[in-house]
Design a protein around this motif. Structure first.
Motif, PDB file in Angstrom:
ATOM      1  N   TYR A  30      -0.687   7.608  -0.646  1.00 59.89           N
ATOM      2  CA  TYR A  30      -1.627   6.604  -0.153  1.00 59.89           C
ATOM      3  C   TYR A  30      -2.810   7.207   0.600  1.00 59.89           C
ATOM      4  CZ  TYR A  30       1.365   7.505   3.902  1.00 59.89           C
ATOM      5  OH  TYR A  30       2.080   8.120   4.886  1.00 59.89           O
ATOM      6  N   ASP A  62      -2.175   3.337  14.379  1.00 62.98           N
ATOM      7  CA  ASP A  62      -3.433   4.070  14.490  1.00 62.98           C
ATOM      8  C   ASP A  62      -3.222   5.560  14.724  1.00 62.98           C
ATOM      9  OD1 ASP A  62      -4.951   1.796  14.137  1.00 62.98           O
ATOM     10  OD2 ASP A  62      -5.136   1.381  16.288  1.00 62.98           O
ATOM     11  N   ASP A  88      -6.324   6.058  -0.074  1.00 65.91           N
ATOM     12  CA  ASP A  88      -6.497   4.601  -0.036  1.00 65.91           C
ATOM     13  C   ASP A  88      -6.056   4.074   1.324  1.00 65.91           C
ATOM     14  OD1 ASP A  88      -7.293   4.225  -2.883  1.00 65.91           O
ATOM     15  OD2 ASP A  88      -5.275   5.033  -3.237  1.00 65.91           O
ATOM     16  N   GLU A  89      -5.704   2.801   1.366  1.00 66.05           N
ATOM     17  CA  GLU A  89      -5.213   2.204   2.602  1.00 66.05           C
ATOM     18  C   GLU A  89      -3.764   2.602   2.838  1.00 66.05           C
ATOM     19  OE1 GLU A  89      -6.704   0.256   4.959  1.00 66.05           O
ATOM     20  OE2 GLU A  89      -8.562   0.818   3.950  1.00 66.05           O
ATOM     21  N   PRO A  90      -3.416   3.034   4.035  1.00 69.33           N
ATOM     22  CA  PRO A  90      -2.022   3.381   4.313  1.00 69.33           C
ATOM     23  C   PRO A  90      -1.157   2.128   4.431  1.00 69.33           C
ATOM     24  CG  PRO A  90      -3.334   3.530   6.310  1.00 69.33           C
ATOM     25  CD  PRO A  90      -4.298   3.250   5.200  1.00 69.33           C
ATOM     26  N   SER A 126       0.174   0.229   6.520  1.00 70.00           N
ATOM     27  CA  SER A 126       0.179  -0.062   7.957  1.00 70.00           C
ATOM     28  C   SER A 126       1.109  -1.203   8.332  1.00 70.00           C
ATOM     29  CB  SER A 126      -1.248  -0.382   8.424  1.00 70.00           C
ATOM     30  OG  SER A 126      -2.093   0.736   8.257  1.00 70.00           O
ATOM     31  N   ASN A 174       0.804  -1.225   0.000  1.00 69.97           N
ATOM     32  CA  ASN A 174       0.000   0.000   0.000  1.00 69.97           C
ATOM     33  C   ASN A 174       0.838   1.276   0.000  1.00 69.97           C
ATOM     34  OD1 ASN A 174      -2.425  -1.459   0.127  1.00 69.97           O
ATOM     35  ND2 ASN A 174      -2.348  -1.562   2.358  1.00 69.97           N
TER      36      ASN A 174
END
Length: 410
Positions: free
Chosen positions: A210, A282, A213-215, A217, A204
């Protein structure tokens, strides 16, 4: 001049970074504690992923819920900063400024570029420790604070402290660089490089673009886990975790087959790393992690000078260097070399070594060891009982054992 404790964001206008690039508006988040009398200001410099939320901001007259978090659930140095504590907010006006490139209220990669309406992402200018120092100086100017009584900070925040002595030698009376050095050594450079590569290897990652979209993580989680291993010592890891298994319901990395998963234990140390990583992803931005670790790794106190002593030669105040025996991120030997550079520059300095098994995190978790010498130095400088250091014997021991001669004997 009286100033109640407060918090907020200061708009500093156009800011040119050390690299030569500019952004049209730099905003910096800050928190302030105590009352300013014109001569009692202390700047606290936070570490890599810290925020301006250094202590409990609430005064006795404020409601209990009047405490911003700066992006963090808890104040990161509340055992040192506060009423009656080592950095006493009843005596000092204490300011902490979130650094450029972070994601806790100060302009960074996740911030919106006013010229495009999109997050800066990887187009944010490369940021340096020197940029942090200049932004802090501008923020203090906006708050009406001139010369500082002291600048205090640990880890890369300690580098930030050293940079104050280098960039603004007349602006601060006393500095306290804690668990730090004039530069990161090759082993830590290597581990930081692996952590950054973990982020960039995440599917990602998308080149840093990003935010819609989804980081990345998973990559950021791995980077943080590498960091946590760097912050702990062998002794502290053995004491905390040993080789104990955490239990089957705790999760853990997948195995190729169910049979393998049933056979190999998921250990306490893995559980700890996974827990820390889950909390971190988070609250922190992956691009900020890349930028800030690069700033730390790039810092060299001697840059532009013959050596560290030459870089510190213009500083006329006093210095307390603090280090911890279990810290292999920034070692006691590195701290003693730094103290030696202060001595060579004719700066009054003491090196206080703390016997500790906690590793690099000791400056955050051992207030009973850190607080007394800090408080004494703020009050009395190197003449204080906690940090006695003389020209005849710069390693002289005192009540708080400022330096261990056995560690640095010729």
């Amino acid at each position: 001049m009286s100033m109640n404790a407060d918090a907020g964001v200061l708009s500093l206008g156009e800011f040119e970074f050390e690299c030569g690039e500019s952004i049209p508006q730099l905003e910096v988040a800050y928190e302030a504690y105590g009352e300013f009398d014109g001569d009692n200001a202390i700047l606290v410099c936070h570490a890599l992923t810290g925020s301006a939320h250094v202590g409990h901001r609430r005064l006795d007259s404020e409601p209990a819920d009047a405490q911003p978090t700066g992006g963090q659930a808890h104040a990161w140095w509340s055992n040192i900063v506060g009423p009656g504590k080592a950095i006493d907010t009843k005596e000092y006006y204490v300011v902490c400024v979130n650094i450029p490139g972070s994601c806790y209220g100060t302009t960074g990669p996740a911030s919106t570029n006013p010229e495009t309406g999109e997050p800066y992402g990887p187009e944010f200018p490369p940021v340096t420790v020197g940029d942090w120092t200049r932004a802090q100086r501008q923020a203090l100017d906006a708050l009406g604070v001139g010369r500082l009584h002291a600048v205090v900070g640990g880890s890369v925040g300690g580098m930030n402290v050293l940079d104050w002595a280098k960039q603004y030698p007349d602006d601060v009376r006393r500095i306290i660089p804690i668990a730090t050095a004039g530069r990161v050594d090759p082993q830590c450079l290597a581990l930081d490089a692996i952590a950054r590569r973990a982020i960039r290897a995440d599917p990602n990652w998308n080149g840093g673009y990003y935010y819609d979209d989804e980081p990345p993580s998973d990559g950021l989680a791995l980077a943080r886990q590498i960091g946590h291993v760097m912050y702990l010592s062998k002794a502290s890891m053995s004491q905390k975790f040993g080789r104990r298994a955490a239990g089957r319901d705790a999760g853990g990395e997948p195995f190729p087959t169910d049979a393998a998963a049933a056979f190999f234990p998921y250990r306490d140390v893995e559980s700890y790393l996974d827990y820390q990583a889950d909390k971190f992803v988070d609250r922190f931005d992956a691009n900020s992690y890349l930028y800030l670790t690069r700033a730390m790794d790039n810092y060299d106190l001697a840059s532009g000078y013959e050596d560290d002593a030459d870089a510190l030669a213009a500083y006329t105040g006093e210095a307390l260097v603090m280090s911890f025996t279990g810290d292999w991120h920034f070692t006691t030997e590195q701290a003693e070399a730094l103290a030696g550079s202060f001595r060579e520059a004719d700066v009054d300095v003491a090196h206080h070594v703390v016997e500790s098994d906690h590793g690099h995190d000791a400056f955050l978790v051992e207030p009973d060891s850190v607080g007394p010498p800090v408080a004494d130095f703020l009050d009395s400088g190197v003449e204080g009982k906690a940090v006695t250091d003389t020209d005849d014997d710069p390693r002289e021991e005192s009540e708080f054992a400022p330096v261990h001669t056995s560690l640095f004997s010729d």
